[in-house]
Scaffold this active site. Structure first.
Site, PDB file in Angstrom:
ATOM      1  N   TYR A 128       0.860  -1.184   0.000  1.00  0.00           N
ATOM      2  CA  TYR A 128       0.000   0.000   0.000  1.00  0.00           C
ATOM      3  C   TYR A 128       0.893   1.229   0.000  1.00  0.00           C
ATOM      4  O   TYR A 128       1.540   1.538   1.000  1.00  0.00           O
ATOM      5  CB  TYR A 128      -0.912  -0.044   1.226  1.00  0.00           C
ATOM      6  CG  TYR A 128      -1.726   1.204   1.463  1.00  0.00           C
ATOM      7  CD1 TYR A 128      -2.258   1.939   0.406  1.00  0.00           C
ATOM      8  CD2 TYR A 128      -1.984   1.649   2.758  1.00  0.00           C
ATOM      9  CE1 TYR A 128      -3.000   3.081   0.626  1.00  0.00           C
ATOM     10  CE2 TYR A 128      -2.736   2.784   2.993  1.00  0.00           C
ATOM     11  CZ  TYR A 128      -3.231   3.498   1.927  1.00  0.00           C
ATOM     12  OH  TYR A 128      -3.970   4.637   2.145  1.00  0.00           O
ATOM     13  N   GLY A 131       0.684   8.890  -1.036  1.00  0.00           N
ATOM     14  CA  GLY A 131       1.392  10.063  -0.551  1.00  0.00           C
ATOM     15  C   GLY A 131       1.819   9.906   0.893  1.00  0.00           C
ATOM     16  O   GLY A 131       2.995  10.040   1.237  1.00  0.00           O
ATOM     17  N   GLY A 132       0.878   9.591   1.754  1.00  0.00           N
ATOM     18  CA  GLY A 132       1.162   9.528   3.176  1.00  0.00           C
ATOM     19  C   GLY A 132       1.381   8.141   3.729  1.00  0.00           C
ATOM     20  O   GLY A 132       1.718   7.989   4.896  1.00  0.00           O
ATOM     21  N   ASP A 160       6.845  13.616  -4.109  1.00  0.00           N
ATOM     22  CA  ASP A 160       6.211  14.927  -4.316  1.00  0.00           C
ATOM     23  C   ASP A 160       7.100  16.069  -3.822  1.00  0.00           C
ATOM     24  O   ASP A 160       7.151  17.145  -4.437  1.00  0.00           O
ATOM     25  CB  ASP A 160       4.854  14.977  -3.613  1.00  0.00           C
ATOM     26  CG  ASP A 160       3.776  14.194  -4.358  1.00  0.00           C
ATOM     27  OD1 ASP A 160       3.922  14.003  -5.582  1.00  0.00           O
ATOM     28  OD2 ASP A 160       2.792  13.782  -3.718  1.00  0.00           O
ATOM     29  N   GLU A 177       7.742   9.987 -13.042  1.00  0.00           N
ATOM     30  CA  GLU A 177       7.756   8.733 -13.805  1.00  0.00           C
ATOM     31  C   GLU A 177       8.143   8.985 -15.264  1.00  0.00           C
ATOM     32  O   GLU A 177       8.930   8.235 -15.855  1.00  0.00           O
ATOM     33  CB  GLU A 177       6.392   8.052 -13.726  1.00  0.00           C
ATOM     34  CG  GLU A 177       6.344   6.718 -14.462  1.00  0.00           C
ATOM     35  CD  GLU A 177       5.004   6.011 -14.347  1.00  0.00           C
ATOM     36  OE1 GLU A 177       4.902   4.877 -14.859  1.00  0.00           O
ATOM     37  OE2 GLU A 177       4.057   6.589 -13.758  1.00  0.00           O
ATOM     38  N   GLU A 338      16.447 -12.855   0.527  1.00  0.00           N
ATOM     39  CA  GLU A 338      17.832 -12.545   0.191  1.00  0.00           C
ATOM     40  C   GLU A 338      18.550 -13.682  -0.523  1.00  0.00           C
ATOM     41  O   GLU A 338      19.486 -13.447  -1.279  1.00  0.00           O
ATOM     42  CB  GLU A 338      18.608 -12.222   1.479  1.00  0.00           C
ATOM     43  CG  GLU A 338      18.163 -10.963   2.178  1.00  0.00           C
ATOM     44  CD  GLU A 338      18.589  -9.725   1.431  1.00  0.00           C
ATOM     45  OE1 GLU A 338      19.766  -9.619   1.072  1.00  0.00           O
ATOM     46  OE2 GLU A 338      17.725  -8.879   1.184  1.00  0.00           O
ATOM     47  N   ASP A 445      17.736  -7.459  11.093  1.00  0.00           N
ATOM     48  CA  ASP A 445      16.499  -8.070  10.573  1.00  0.00           C
ATOM     49  C   ASP A 445      15.997  -9.083  11.591  1.00  0.00           C
ATOM     50  O   ASP A 445      15.810 -10.259  11.294  1.00  0.00           O
ATOM     51  CB  ASP A 445      16.768  -8.735   9.220  1.00  0.00           C
ATOM     52  CG  ASP A 445      15.489  -9.172   8.511  1.00  0.00           C
ATOM     53  OD1 ASP A 445      14.398  -8.701   8.904  1.00  0.00           O
ATOM     54  OD2 ASP A 445      15.579  -9.986   7.572  1.00  0.00           O
TER      55      ASP A 445
END
Length: 527
Positions: A128, A131-132, A160, A177, A338, A445
């Site tokens: 997902y 912008g935020g 942005d 893009e 990996e 990790d």
């Protein structure tokens, strides 16, 4: 059942109408600032001006009367407070006027469920990106869980902001893009993956420095996309193994980017996961997604009174029950994001060969750099851990040309497979992580997939660790472990309590680290 959904968390006010069989209407109006980014009060003023218009237009397109509506759903959060207040007020007014039930919807949940409806995905890991928001989400134990997210700014906001400095108006993503297609030179930008999480502020800072130095904006745009998107796809692949899913779904405004779609699809082919893309008409914020989530919630027995519909600008998806999802669980053997693991023999000793495989979704130049750096780093971190008395594999052979490590086999079970049956093991984990951190070593990790439980607690895959770690690095270890446990167990708080008791008892700076963990959580502006 006809559901009207109102979306208005940020720059877009939208009304969608649907039932179980079809999306009947979806009408949106987007606020576009003349300069700079989104101004919350101006966005709210735009929504006030347009909300009645988009509702009326949607009802007209759907070919229904207001009285035909059975349920009103609205975006309760997360988002900008002023925008959310306009949306919720309109939804309550409509519900009261029509004498219909109302239900508040989590915004990311809407993105997931409209994507599933339109694509046919059943139980995916979702990337997902907007912008935020930058989150990797999967359904586990009755709820959608955030497996990974940004530690600072959302990827869309990063793009942005760079676009604004480059003189490109909002929204800058589509123009970046286009510019990236003409880029040829891969500039070095920070590749910041921390466990399952990402960080984009360093990319922005470096990109702006290149802009000041006069590097072509096409090359900078190209480098931003290749670096940031590779980070996202790496974390997405890791989430498949952690969650046991074999489907991927993309949603959010940044998911419109064709290069990102190409990279995610390539990763899916490499690991034999089915990749689904949300219809581009529904990637951006829209009312139909809120209606779809509201429909599923209501049909699952979830109800709300008007007094329960207060907005929540920090409303996280992992606070929402989602009982309608039927979970899958796929076992990935001898594989990870990996590397691939092959059982072998090293001069009569049982061993495993860890092969850092090339990633087709990454540019070859970037991929070679990342694989080489991580393998060398893993060798260094393992050696330091062994010197500190921590259980890790013995390195038998290190081949930088073939990018392989030959390691001793560690017998035991992954923490993820034993944590429910043996919760007391978390005290031992806390002790050994404390020893690691006391020696200024971070794992990098520290998830339930990288801890083996045998007669000792053993750690594997420390390729993103550090040997002169700062307190922030140690905090990211604890934060990553806590998130991975919470995503797999409903008793996460109890398990982490055992961990923290032992961690505090064995590491003098434990409280400093745990305070930073809480600070990291507070820094999550994008929820």
């Amino acid at each position: 059942m006809i559901v009207l959904g109102l979306e208005g968390t940020a720059h877009t006010i939208s009304c969608g109408i649907l039932d179980e069989n079809s999306i009947m209407a979806n009408v949106s109006s987007m606020y576009k600032p003349k300069t700079g980014g989104i101004h919350p009060t101006q966005a709210a003023a735009h929504h006030v001006d347009k909300v009645s218009e988009v509702i009326a237009k949607a009802i007209e397109i759907a070919g229904i009367k207001p009285s035909d509506i059975d349920l009103v759903a609205f975006s309760m959060g997360p988002g900008l407070g002023p925008s959310l207040r306009v949306t919720s007020t309109a939804a309550r007014t409509l519900a009261v006027t029509l004498k219909r039930p109302i239900i508040g919807v989590n915004h990311p949940l809407g993105h997931i469920e409209i994507g599933k409806r339109l694509s046919g995905a059943q139980d995916p890991v979702m990337l997902y990106v907007s912008g935020g928001n930058t989150q990797v989400i999967a359904h586990l134990n009755g709820r959608y869980r955030v497996l990974g997210e940004t530690l600072d700014i959302g990827i869309g906001n990063m793009i942005d902001k760079f676009a604004r400095y480059a003189g490109i108006p909002f929204p800058g993503g589509p123009e970046i893009e286009k510019l990236a297609k003409d880029g040829r030179k891969l500039l070095t930008l920070p590749y910041s993956v921390k466990g399952m999480d990402t960080s984009f502020s360093g990319i922005l800072t470096s990109a702006l420095e290149y802009l000041k130095k006069g590097e072509p904006v096409e090359d900078i745009s190209f480098s931003i996309q290749e670096t940031a998107f590779s980070m996202l796809v790496e974390v997405l692949e890791r989430a498949l193994y952690v969650s046991g899913k074999d489907e991927v779904l993309m949603a959010g405004g940044v998911a419109l980017n064709n290069r990102l779609r190409e990279m995610v699809s390539e990763m899916g082919r490499e690991v034999d996961a089915t990749t689904y893309m949300t219809d581009k008409n529904y990637c951006m914020d829209n009312g139909a997604m809120i209606a779809q989530a509201g429909l599923l919630m209501y049909k699952s027995g979830i109800r709300m009174n008007i007094e329960d519909t207060s907005i929540n600008p920090r409303y996280r998806i992992d606070e929402v029950d989602a009982p309608w999802v039927i979970e899958k669980n796929v076992k990935y053997r001898d594989a990870g994001a990996e590397s691939r693991i092959v059982n072998t023999d090293f001069y009569g000793r049982s061993a495993v060969k860890k092969i850092r495989i090339a990633k087709g979704y990454r540019l070859k130049e970037l991929d070679e750099r990342i694989r080489g750096e991580r393998m060398k780093n893993e060798f260094t971190v393992i050696r330091r851990m062994r010197d500190a008395g921590i259980c890790v594999p013995i390195v038998y052979d290190y081949d930088p040309f073939e990018k392989t490590l030959t390691l001793s086999q560690i017998q035991g079970e992954l923490l993820r497979d034993v944590i429910r049956a043996r919760p007391n093991v978390m005290g031992n984990v806390g002790h050994d992580v404390a020893v690691m951190h006391k020696n200024k070593i971070s794992h990098g990790d520290l998830t339930v997939n990288n801890i083996i439980v045998s007669d000792r607690i053993c750690f594997i895959d420390a390729s993103m660790g550090k040997v002169n770690a700062e307190l922030e690095d140690l905090a990211v270890d604890v934060y990553t472990l806590e998130d991975s446990i919470n995503s797999l167990s409903e008793n996460g708080k109890t398990l982490m309590k055992e961990f923290k008791m032992s961690y505090r008892a064995n590491f003098p700076q434990a409280n400093d680290v745990l305070n930073i963990v809480e600070d990291i959580r507070r820094r999550h502006r994008y929820v």
